[in-house]
Scaffold this active site. Structure first.
Site, short mmCIF file in Angstrom:
data_model
loop_
_atom_site.label_atom_id
_atom_site.label_comp_id
_atom_site.label_asym_id
_atom_site.label_seq_id
_atom_site.Cartn_x
_atom_site.Cartn_y
_atom_site.Cartn_z
N GLU A 140 0.83 -1.21 0.00
CA GLU A 140 0.00 0.00 0.00
C GLU A 140 0.86 1.26 0.00
O GLU A 140 1.47 1.59 1.02
CB GLU A 140 -0.90 -0.01 1.25
CG GLU A 140 -1.81 1.21 1.36
CD GLU A 140 -2.78 1.14 2.52
OE1 GLU A 140 -2.53 0.36 3.46
OE2 GLU A 140 -3.78 1.86 2.49
N GLU A 179 -12.15 1.52 4.89
CA GLU A 179 -11.17 1.82 5.94
C GLU A 179 -11.30 3.32 6.21
O GLU A 179 -10.63 4.14 5.58
CB GLU A 179 -9.75 1.46 5.49
CG GLU A 179 -8.77 1.60 6.65
CD GLU A 179 -7.32 1.58 6.18
OE1 GLU A 179 -6.60 0.65 6.56
OE2 GLU A 179 -6.92 2.50 5.44
C1 LER Z 1 -3.47 1.37 6.27
O1 LER Z 1 -4.31 0.72 5.38
C2 LER Z 1 -3.34 2.79 5.96
O2 LER Z 1 -4.00 3.27 5.10
C3 LER Z 1 -2.36 3.56 6.70
O3 LER Z 1 -2.58 4.91 6.51
C4 LER Z 1 -2.33 3.28 8.15
O4 LER Z 1 -3.32 4.00 8.81
MN MN Z 2 -5.39 2.11 3.80
#
Ligand code: LER
Ligand code: MN
Length: 274
Positions: A153, A247
């Protein structure tokens, strides 16, 4: 595309961008009642994921496990894949590797977000990228043994200085020949870093492996100012079939954030509209 919602099991991350914070049972029940396809879980560690209980909850509620986060290794233990200390890098690998295995047993992916770390005075960018490449190769191979990919990510500039833009990360993965690793495209981070979210997703193509479905302010989609219609069109154009996982901050309440996330998912994924 399939919907998912986040459940955080880490008390230290209570202020973090996760919808449900009151345990697996309550989170799975709420996710299923609202109609999500899956849950994404942020555990304290691999051992901290109660696998038997989770298996039962998923079966009872007809949910899938979308992905498992590894960020507790950073939040709780200060581990990272680019740390100057080789022993800490090794512990970070092990911490993530165990989560790759536990997620893989559920047919789910593991996420490397904050565990990637950053370059600094003690670790040059070149060295940090070597450490990252080595870890992604090894851990990607471990995910592949379960028939899974590993999710990497890119984060916004305030959280890492390794890769902030999706296409930069995609080009780097391709140029290094790193296999079994796909990108987690978090629309919140992308809102900060990308000139054009849709174009970035198209540039990544088949490397898009997971999406964090969040608005510009990290609230549920529809509560900020990101225009997600072109984002969804881009995902459709590249044949993305994975999860759009909420999220986001549990605001104004966890239930509201979850309901709004699912409503926006259904609104934009036309074939699933009620
Ligand atoms: C985790 O998925 C993320 O996006 C990071 O910014 C941790 O908060
Ligand atoms: Mn994230």
């Amino acid at each position: 595309m399939k919907s998912a919602v986040t459940i955080c099991l880490v008390p230290e991350a209570r202020q973090g961008p996760f919808v449900f914070h009151d345990g697996l049972e309550a989170g799975c029940r709420a996710a299923a009642e609202l109609g999500f396809d899956a849950v994404e879980v942020f555990p304290e560690s691999a051992a901290g994921l109660p696998t038997e209980q989770l298996r039962g909850l998923l079966a009872t509620h007809g949910l899938a496990l979308a992905a498992v986060g590894t960020g507790a290794g950073w939040v709780k233990h200060g581990l990272s894949l680019c740390h100057a200390d080789a022993a800490i890098r090794r512990r970070a690998w092990d911490f993530i590797g165990e989560i790759v295995d536990v997620a893989g047993a559920f047919g789910a992916t593991a996420i490397i977000g904050s565990m990637q770390g950053r370059s600094d005075a003690a670790v040059s960018r070149a060295a940090a990228l070597e450490h990252l490449a080595e870890a992604l190769r090894e851990l990607g191979g471990r995910a592949a043994a379960h028939g899974q990919v590993l999710l990497y990510e890119p984060l916004n500039r305030y959280e890492t200085n390794l890769f902030n833009r999706q296409a930069d990360a995609a080009e780097w993965l391709r140029s290094r020949g790193i296999r079994h690793v796909k990108l987690l495209c978090d629309l919140f981070h992308m809102n900060i870093e990308e000139a054009d979210l849709a174009a970035a997703l198209v540039a990544c193509g088949d490397l898009v492996g997971h999406v964090h479905w969040a608005d510009s302010d990290r609230r549920a989609v529809g509560l900020g100012h990101t225009d997600v219609a072109p984002v969804v069109a881009a995902l459709e154009s590249i044949g993305y079939r994975g999860f759009l996982s909420a999220e986001v901050f549990p605001l104004p309440t966890p239930q509201d954030a979850a309901r709004q996330s699912l409503a926006s998912f259904r609104h934009h994924i036309a074939r699933l509209a009620p």
